[in-house]
Every structure is written in C-alpha cells, then in structure tokens.
Design a protein around this motif. Structure first.
Motif, PDB file in Angstrom:
ATOM      1  N   ALA A  29       9.093   6.820   1.398  1.00 22.46           N
ATOM      2  CA  ALA A  29       8.245   6.210   0.369  1.00 22.46           C
ATOM      3  C   ALA A  29       7.585   4.922   0.830  1.00 22.46           C
ATOM      4  CB  ALA A  29       9.079   5.920  -0.883  1.00 22.46           C
ATOM      5  N   CYS A  30       8.070   4.358   1.941  1.00 18.88           N
ATOM      6  CA  CYS A  30       7.564   3.059   2.390  1.00 18.88           C
ATOM      7  C   CYS A  30       6.106   3.151   2.815  1.00 18.88           C
ATOM      8  CB  CYS A  30       8.392   2.554   3.573  1.00 18.88           C
ATOM      9  SG  CYS A  30      10.006   1.945   3.111  1.00 18.88           S
ATOM     10  N   ARG A  31       5.348   2.126   2.478  1.00 16.55           N
ATOM     11  CA  ARG A  31       3.973   2.022   2.953  1.00 16.55           C
ATOM     12  C   ARG A  31       3.975   1.719   4.450  1.00 16.55           C
ATOM     13  NH1 ARG A  31       1.612  -2.145  -1.649  1.00 16.55           N
ATOM     14  NH2 ARG A  31       1.564  -0.677  -3.396  1.00 16.55           N
ATOM     15  N   PRO A  32       2.889   2.050   5.146  1.00 19.14           N
ATOM     16  CA  PRO A  32       2.789   1.694   6.566  1.00 19.14           C
ATOM     17  C   PRO A  32       2.951   0.186   6.745  1.00 19.14           C
ATOM     18  CG  PRO A  32       1.055   3.234   5.963  1.00 19.14           C
ATOM     19  CD  PRO A  32       1.735   2.823   4.691  1.00 19.14           C
ATOM     20  N   ALA A  33       3.673  -0.192   7.787  1.00 18.86           N
ATOM     21  CA  ALA A  33       3.902  -1.600   8.129  1.00 18.86           C
ATOM     22  C   ALA A  33       4.783  -2.320   7.115  1.00 18.86           C
ATOM     23  CB  ALA A  33       2.577  -2.346   8.297  1.00 18.86           C
ATOM     24  N   ARG A  34       5.415  -1.573   6.237  1.00 20.14           N
ATOM     25  CA  ARG A  34       6.346  -2.199   5.292  1.00 20.14           C
ATOM     26  C   ARG A  34       7.761  -1.706   5.602  1.00 20.14           C
ATOM     27  NH1 ARG A  34       3.407  -6.385   3.554  1.00 20.14           N
ATOM     28  NH2 ARG A  34       1.561  -5.765   2.389  1.00 20.14           N
ATOM     29  N   SER A  35       8.743  -2.449   5.181  1.00 19.35           N
ATOM     30  CA  SER A  35      10.135  -2.084   5.463  1.00 19.35           C
ATOM     31  C   SER A  35      11.002  -2.265   4.225  1.00 19.35           C
ATOM     32  CB  SER A  35      10.705  -2.961   6.584  1.00 19.35           C
ATOM     33  OG  SER A  35       9.963  -2.816   7.764  1.00 19.35           O
ATOM     34  N   PRO A  36      11.970  -1.392   4.051  1.00 20.96           N
ATOM     35  CA  PRO A  36      12.901  -1.584   2.940  1.00 20.96           C
ATOM     36  C   PRO A  36      13.895  -2.690   3.265  1.00 20.96           C
ATOM     37  CG  PRO A  36      13.579   0.293   4.216  1.00 20.96           C
ATOM     38  CD  PRO A  36      12.279  -0.182   4.816  1.00 20.96           C
ATOM     39  N   VAL A  37      14.385  -3.335   2.244  1.00 21.29           N
ATOM     40  CA  VAL A  37      15.472  -4.296   2.407  1.00 21.29           C
ATOM     41  C   VAL A  37      16.741  -3.638   1.905  1.00 21.29           C
ATOM     42  CG1 VAL A  37      16.468  -6.433   1.533  1.00 21.29           C
ATOM     43  CG2 VAL A  37      14.096  -6.385   2.276  1.00 21.29           C
ATOM     44  N   ILE A  38      17.777  -3.673   2.699  1.00 24.66           N
ATOM     45  CA  ILE A  38      19.044  -3.057   2.305  1.00 24.66           C
ATOM     46  C   ILE A  38      20.122  -4.132   2.346  1.00 24.66           C
ATOM     47  CG2 ILE A  38      20.742  -1.295   2.863  1.00 24.66           C
ATOM     48  CD1 ILE A  38      18.370   0.133   4.342  1.00 24.66           C
ATOM     49  N   GLN A  39      20.724  -4.393   1.216  1.00 25.89           N
ATOM     50  CA  GLN A  39      21.806  -5.363   1.154  1.00 25.89           C
ATOM     51  C   GLN A  39      23.051  -4.609   0.729  1.00 25.89           C
ATOM     52  OE1 GLN A  39      23.547  -6.760  -1.756  1.00 25.89           O
ATOM     53  NE2 GLN A  39      24.839  -7.782  -0.275  1.00 25.89           N
ATOM     54  N   VAL A  40      23.976  -4.441   1.639  1.00 20.97           N
ATOM     55  CA  VAL A  40      25.203  -3.714   1.344  1.00 20.97           C
ATOM     56  C   VAL A  40      26.315  -4.720   1.127  1.00 20.97           C
ATOM     57  CG1 VAL A  40      26.824  -1.976   2.164  1.00 20.97           C
ATOM     58  CG2 VAL A  40      24.414  -1.822   2.793  1.00 20.97           C
ATOM     59  N   SER A  41      27.121  -4.478   0.120  1.00 21.44           N
ATOM     60  CA  SER A  41      28.248  -5.366  -0.150  1.00 21.44           C
ATOM     61  C   SER A  41      29.345  -5.105   0.856  1.00 21.44           C
ATOM     62  CB  SER A  41      28.769  -5.135  -1.569  1.00 21.44           C
ATOM     63  OG  SER A  41      29.906  -5.918  -1.808  1.00 21.44           O
ATOM     64  N   ILE A  42      29.551  -6.040   1.760  1.00 24.21           N
ATOM     65  CA  ILE A  42      30.617  -5.925   2.746  1.00 24.21           C
ATOM     66  C   ILE A  42      31.788  -6.762   2.263  1.00 24.21           C
ATOM     67  CG2 ILE A  42      31.284  -6.294   5.135  1.00 24.21           C
ATOM     68  CD1 ILE A  42      29.148  -4.187   4.775  1.00 24.21           C
ATOM     69  N   GLN A  43      32.940  -6.126   2.086  1.00 22.78           N
ATOM     70  CA  GLN A  43      34.092  -6.815   1.533  1.00 22.78           C
ATOM     71  C   GLN A  43      35.305  -6.610   2.412  1.00 22.78           C
ATOM     72  OE1 GLN A  43      33.874  -4.589  -2.151  1.00 22.78           O
ATOM     73  NE2 GLN A  43      33.251  -6.420  -3.254  1.00 22.78           N
ATOM     74  N   ARG A  44      36.276  -7.518   2.277  1.00 21.96           N
ATOM     75  CA  ARG A  44      37.533  -7.343   2.979  1.00 21.96           C
ATOM     76  C   ARG A  44      38.204  -6.069   2.476  1.00 21.96           C
ATOM     77  NH1 ARG A  44      37.770 -12.529   1.166  1.00 21.96           N
ATOM     78  NH2 ARG A  44      39.401 -11.999  -0.346  1.00 21.96           N
ATOM     79  N   PRO A  45      38.978  -5.395   3.330  1.00 23.56           N
ATOM     80  CA  PRO A  45      39.641  -4.159   2.894  1.00 23.56           C
ATOM     81  C   PRO A  45      40.439  -4.338   1.621  1.00 23.56           C
ATOM     82  CG  PRO A  45      39.857  -4.428   5.269  1.00 23.56           C
ATOM     83  CD  PRO A  45      39.203  -5.683   4.755  1.00 23.56           C
ATOM     84  N   SER A  46      41.066  -5.492   1.423  1.00 21.79           N
ATOM     85  CA  SER A  46      41.889  -5.696   0.233  1.00 21.79           C
ATOM     86  C   SER A  46      41.062  -5.799  -1.026  1.00 21.79           C
ATOM     87  CB  SER A  46      42.725  -6.971   0.387  1.00 21.79           C
ATOM     88  OG  SER A  46      41.887  -8.096   0.549  1.00 21.79           O
ATOM     89  N   MET A  47      39.743  -6.014  -0.868  1.00 18.39           N
ATOM     90  CA  MET A  47      38.887  -6.168  -2.031  1.00 18.39           C
ATOM     91  C   MET A  47      37.918  -4.999  -2.191  1.00 18.39           C
ATOM     92  SD  MET A  47      39.740  -8.978  -3.461  1.00 18.39           S
ATOM     93  CE  MET A  47      38.342  -9.451  -4.461  1.00 18.39           C
ATOM     94  N   SER A  48      37.970  -4.043  -1.297  1.00 17.91           N
ATOM     95  CA  SER A  48      37.014  -2.941  -1.335  1.00 17.91           C
ATOM     96  C   SER A  48      37.173  -2.092  -2.580  1.00 17.91           C
ATOM     97  CB  SER A  48      37.199  -2.066  -0.099  1.00 17.91           C
ATOM     98  OG  SER A  48      36.427  -0.899  -0.199  1.00 17.91           O
ATOM     99  N   ASP A  49      36.038  -1.647  -3.104  1.00 17.18           N
ATOM    100  CA  ASP A  49      36.097  -0.751  -4.255  1.00 17.18           C
ATOM    101  C   ASP A  49      35.769   0.680  -3.851  1.00 17.18           C
ATOM    102  OD1 ASP A  49      32.903  -1.814  -5.706  1.00 17.18           O
ATOM    103  OD2 ASP A  49      33.455  -1.212  -3.693  1.00 17.18           O
ATOM    104  N   GLY A  50      35.951   0.988  -2.576  1.00 23.88           N
ATOM    105  CA  GLY A  50      35.639   2.328  -2.103  1.00 23.88           C
ATOM    106  C   GLY A  50      36.451   3.419  -2.781  1.00 23.88           C
ATOM    107  N   PHE A  51      37.670   3.087  -3.206  1.00 24.29           N
ATOM    108  CA  PHE A  51      38.510   4.101  -3.842  1.00 24.29           C
ATOM    109  C   PHE A  51      38.121   4.347  -5.280  1.00 24.29           C
ATOM    110  CE2 PHE A  51      41.347   2.993  -0.309  1.00 24.29           C
ATOM    111  CZ  PHE A  51      41.735   4.245   0.100  1.00 24.29           C
ATOM    112  N   LEU A  52      37.163   3.578  -5.817  1.00 26.33           N
ATOM    113  CA  LEU A  52      36.750   3.785  -7.203  1.00 26.33           C
ATOM    114  C   LEU A  52      35.876   5.013  -7.337  1.00 26.33           C
ATOM    115  CD1 LEU A  52      35.909   0.181  -8.405  1.00 26.33           C
ATOM    116  CD2 LEU A  52      38.033   1.443  -8.675  1.00 26.33           C
ATOM    117  N   ARG A  53      35.172   5.379  -6.293  1.00 28.73           N
ATOM    118  CA  ARG A  53      34.192   6.452  -6.443  1.00 28.73           C
ATOM    119  C   ARG A  53      34.835   7.831  -6.413  1.00 28.73           C
ATOM    120  NH1 ARG A  53      31.824   4.614  -1.029  1.00 28.73           N
ATOM    121  NH2 ARG A  53      32.786   5.940   0.529  1.00 28.73           N
TER     122      ARG A  53
END
Length: 304
Positions: A280-304
C-alpha cells in the motif's frame, strides 16, 4: 552415594540465589502496588495538604488499621511512600514519582494501566501453566469467554473495551512523544495509525508535527468508543476510518504506523499485515513500525 543429577557444585551452593528469589517473589511487589492503587492510597495522600498518620490513611481508604499498616510499610520499603516521625507518630506521604505516576489526577498517571494489569493481565497469567500445556489462550477460565481471537476477549463488553483503551492511553501519555520523535516524521503529512485504538499516539503525533493529519484505522466498535470517550471534536487533525486491517483495503497515505500491534499476532499474521502495508505504500515512502519490546517477565505473548 547421591542419586544421579543431585550433585550441587560448591560455587552454586555458596552463591546466594538473589535472582531466583527475586523472580520467585516478584508477584508480591506487583500485588502490593496494585492493592495500594486500588484502595486509593496515593490519591488520598495527594489530596491531603500534609502527611497523614496510619489512622487517617486507614479511615480514608476504609480499611483495617492492621492491614493498612502492613500495606504502608511495604510501600515504604518499595520507595513508593515517604515517612517522617512527628511527636512520636509515623506520618506518610507520597514520593515524587508516586505523585506523578500513581495518582489519578496526574496527566501522566499510570493508574488505569495498573488497574488493567491487576484485573485482567494478572488473571491471565494465573493460567500460564495451562496455556503452555495446551498451546492456547485461557480466556474461558479467566473470564468465562471462549475465544480464539484476542480482541474478541479483550473487547467482550464496552466497559472492558474502555478499560483496555485507558491502558493504551496511559502508556502513550508516558512514551508517545518519544516514539513519534525518534525519527523526523515531518515529511509525512498524511498518516494512518493502524489499530490506533484510543487515539493517544495520534494526538502525540499531531502535537509533534503541526503540518500532519492522522487517521485512526480501527474496528467500528473501537472507533465508536474512541469518539465517545477519548477523541473530542477539538482534535481536528485526528480523524477515523472504520475497518479491519486484515480484511479491508488500506487507504492511501504517506506513512503507516503500527504501534503495539505485531506482538498481538502470530508470525504468519504479522507477515500478512506487513506485506499488505508494503504494497500500500506510495513510491519513496516507508511504513513506520514500532513493536513493543519487553523483558520476558513482562511479555504478554501468552495472552494471545
């Protein structure tokens, strides 16, 4: 003779297991913080014009003196409260950080995030053993909601949806400006925030870049709730687009933001979404991706 596998090395036996003990008892710290916030300890002390005694705090939060004394002692030990002695009586007051982050009146309060962690996330983690064994979420055990979709469970009622959006609000009020100013985004004037939820990050973006407009792309029920509770008509450079970013076409934009999105989905679904954004990006444009990086003890990966 010792059974195989039971030999303990001299070095390991002599070392104090500080890290293991911290991990083992970490939940005690979390529950102390949760309880103090839920009972309104920090709000009570903030509203007072002077430090309060044990009796005054117990009366103010409608709790027993014995239980309140133990809670205040724990909070003091965690550097969440200050104490001083006046006429032989211990008096309590908030620390500077508690006043800023643990009172509801503060513009950068984390109380809503703490309440959500206590009532929802903490309960999910109670069933972590079952989640690992079964390879599935535990919403049915935790909330009585059988769902394979993360957000069907999180948005199981309007009240729960508002609570989740308040959580997002409190997070972006703390770090949103740092996220949107980590790179110079001023060349991008038409921005879509995919899964923008309450609009807190969008508001930080238009504050940092006066020439841009941000459209929140989210599910219809999320858009409805955000309009009712979070984004007012005064925010003229923040608008909405109802849709499902997996099912619907992405509108044309200079920039797409995915903030705290990818960690909610499997790798397969994340690649699907990123591929869609790339196309979907226009030519010469870039998406911004901000991923929440957390310590393993705080990860919510098991919620999904």
């Amino acid at each position: 003779m010792e059974p195989a596998g039971t030999t303990v090395t001299t070095t390991a036996a002599a070392a104090y297991p500080r890290k293991i003990l911290d991990y083992m008892e970490g939940f005690l710290v979390s529950k102390t913080l949760f309880t103090a916030c839920e009972l309104g300890v920090f709000d009570l002390l903030a509203s007072s014009q002077h430090p309060l005694s044990l009796e005054e705090v117990a009366l103010g939060i409608r709790a027993s003196q014995d239980g309140t004394e133990r809670l205040l002692a724990a909070c003091t030990g965690l550097d969440l409260l200050n104490t001083q002695t006046l006429d032989g009586q211990v008096m309590y007051s908030n620390t500077e950080q508690s006043s800023v982050y643990l009172t509801q009146s503060s513009p950068v309060s984390l109380t809503q995030s703490i309440h959500y962690s206590s009532k929802t996330i903490y309960l999910c983690w109670h069933y972590l053993t079952d989640a690992v064994r079964e390879g599935s979420n535990q919403y049915e055990k935790a909330f009585g909601v059988k769902s394979e979709d993360l957000f069907e469970a999180l948005y199981r009622s309007e009240e729960e949806m508002v609570k989740f959006m308040q959580l997002m609000n409190s997070i972006w009020n703390i770090c949103g400006r740092d996220v949107v100013t980590a790179f110079n985004l001023s060349p991008f004037t038409t921005i879509y925030d995919l899964g923008g939820c309450s609009g807190a990050l969008a508001k930080q973006c238009v504050l940092a870049y006066p020439e841009c407009t941000v459209t929140i792309f989210d599910l219809p029920k999320v858009v409805k709730t955000s309009r009712e509770h979070f984004v007012t008509n005064d925010n003229q450079r923040v608008s909405f687009h109802e849709g499902d970013f997996f099912k619907d076409a992405l509108p044309d934009a200079d920039l797409y933001i995915l903030a705290r999105i990818l960690h909610d989905w499997t790798d397969v679904r994340s690649i699907e979404l990123l591929t869609k954004v790339y196309r979907a990006c226009r030519p010469a444009r870039s998406p911004v991706i901000q991923v929440s990086i957390q310590r393993p003890s705080m990860s919510d990966g098991f919620l999904r």
